[in-house]
Design an enzyme around this catalytic site. Structure first.
Site, PDB file in Angstrom:
ATOM      1  CE  LYS A  54      69.092 -22.569  24.662  1.00 54.53           C
ATOM      2  NZ  LYS A  54      68.437 -23.723  25.285  1.00 54.53           N
ATOM      3  CD  GLN A  98      69.612 -26.973  26.691  1.00 57.12           C
ATOM      4  OE1 GLN A  98      69.477 -25.771  26.868  1.00 57.12           O
ATOM      5  NE2 GLN A  98      69.199 -27.571  25.596  1.00 57.12           N
ATOM      6  CG  ASP A 121      63.373 -22.673  28.470  1.00 54.01           C
ATOM      7  OD1 ASP A 121      63.537 -22.252  27.309  1.00 54.01           O
ATOM      8  OD2 ASP A 121      64.188 -23.410  29.054  1.00 54.01           O
TER       9      ASP A 121
HETATM   10  N1  GUN Z   1      66.187 -28.529  24.876  1.00 49.40           N
HETATM   11  C1  GUN Z   1      65.837 -28.382  23.572  1.00 49.40           C
HETATM   12  N2  GUN Z   1      65.252 -27.174  23.372  1.00 49.40           N
HETATM   13  C2  GUN Z   1      65.224 -26.552  24.574  1.00 49.40           C
HETATM   14  C3  GUN Z   1      64.737 -25.285  24.996  1.00 49.40           C
HETATM   15  O1  GUN Z   1      64.196 -24.467  24.234  1.00 49.40           O
HETATM   16  N3  GUN Z   1      64.917 -25.009  26.331  1.00 49.40           N
HETATM   17  C4  GUN Z   1      65.487 -25.902  27.180  1.00 49.40           C
HETATM   18  N4  GUN Z   1      65.576 -25.535  28.468  1.00 49.40           N
HETATM   19  N5  GUN Z   1      65.932 -27.081  26.815  1.00 49.40           N
HETATM   20  C5  GUN Z   1      65.805 -27.409  25.509  1.00 49.40           C
END
Ligand code: GUN
Length: 297
Positions: A54, A98, A121
């Site tokens: 990311k 995350q 998100d």
């Molecule tokens: N863990 C798995 N997928 C995601 C996501 O799209 N965003 C976040 N913050 N954590 C995740």
């Protein structure tokens, strides 16, 4: 079956190039660089690799990224303080915590602490609620990426039967909503299957569009798919493999080899939904920076 393998990497690269040029334009016109703040608690290898991807994507798009990687024994109060620091930082337009978080931290308390206008998100109750009633919001990245893939591949969703396997807050529930809503890439009739579903195959065989986000390899095999269906595989499973340098290979939730003999269109793992998820995160962060410029961030 003449099956199309949908190349998420290529789609994502095209969208990211477009986002990068809009980032450059925002910088030139307003002197504002979109910024993403990332919080990673602990050293889970999969989470670490997602977060690294990311941040790299952010930098490639010309965005600012702030990386806070803290140990697994970080307390809930410390985690909340990290979020609050990012809420108050004008360089940061989007915050990503995350998931999953270590067990001793209340995930919903930390998510709730994210300022809704920085919730790129789309996980806060405010954003989820806005999405459910069709108000302006940040759409969650994986579900939004899936809809974008369907649109770009020219898949007709309106009037089709979409079956979603999985009911997580991150993928299953929101993608079912987006497929159902009266909008482009939606207007489907949606069935949601989960671990309480009896005879999963009876439902998946009825799907024109099948989205599998179960978190378990081989949840769906070729015999469970209606001939000509569109299959979107959201799974990312690490399968031990001694022949690989890293010791594992990635597999989705769908048995790709048997499924591709039956489906008309299928996403691979890796290189399918994953790159689109990151792309929609960049998209939301850019949008948040734009709103901040207009004073409605
Ligand atoms: N863990 C798995 N997928 C995601 C996501 O799209 N965003 C976040 N913050 N954590 C995740």
């Amino acid at each position: 079956m003449n099956t199309t393998i949908l190349d998420g990497k290529k789609l994502a690269a095209d969208m990211r190039a477009d986002i990068a040029s809009q980032v450059a334009q925002l910088k030139a016109e307003h002197g504002v660089t979109p910024g993403l703040g990332v919080i990673l608690i602990g050293v889970d290898p999969a989470s670490t690799s997602y977060v690294t991807a990311k941040e790299k994507a952010c930098e490639e798009a010309g965005m600012y990224s702030q990386d806070l990687r803290v140990p697994a024994n970080t307390t809930q109060e410390e985690a909340l303080a990290l979020v609050q620091g990012m809420n108050a930082d004008p360089r940061i337009h989007g915050i990503l915590v995350q998931l999953p978080l270590p067990k001793h931290i209340d995930e919903s308390a930390v998510i709730n602490a994210i300022a809704p206008e920085k919730d790129v998100d789309g996980f806060t109750p405010v954003n989820v609620g806005r999405m459910m009633i069709g108000q302006t919001c940040y759409l969650p990245c994986t579900p939004h990426g899936i809809i974008q893939m369907l649109l770009k591949a020219g898949v007709q969703t309106s009037g089709k039967h979409a079956v979603v396997v999985g009911r997580s807050n991150i993928v299953g529930k929101p993608v079912a909503h987006l497929l159902m809503r009266k909008a482009e890439g939606g207007n489907a009739t949606v069935t949601v299957c989960h671990t309480g579903t009896r005879d999963l195959a009876a439902f998946t065989r009825e799907a024109d569009i099948l989205v599998v986000a179960a978190g378990r390899p081989d949840t769906v095999t070729g015999g469970m798919i209606k001939p000509g269906a569109v299959v979107i595989d959201v799974g990312v499973n690490r399968i031990p493999d001694a022949t690989k340098k890293c010791g594992f290979r990635l597999a989705g939730d769908v048995d790709f080899e048997s499924a591709k003999e039956v489906a008309s269109l299928i996403t691979p793992v890796p290189g399918g939904v994953g790159p689109m998820t990151i792309t929609m995160l960049l998209y939301n962060t850019l949008e948040s920076a734009r709103r901040a410029c207009k004073g409605d961030g």
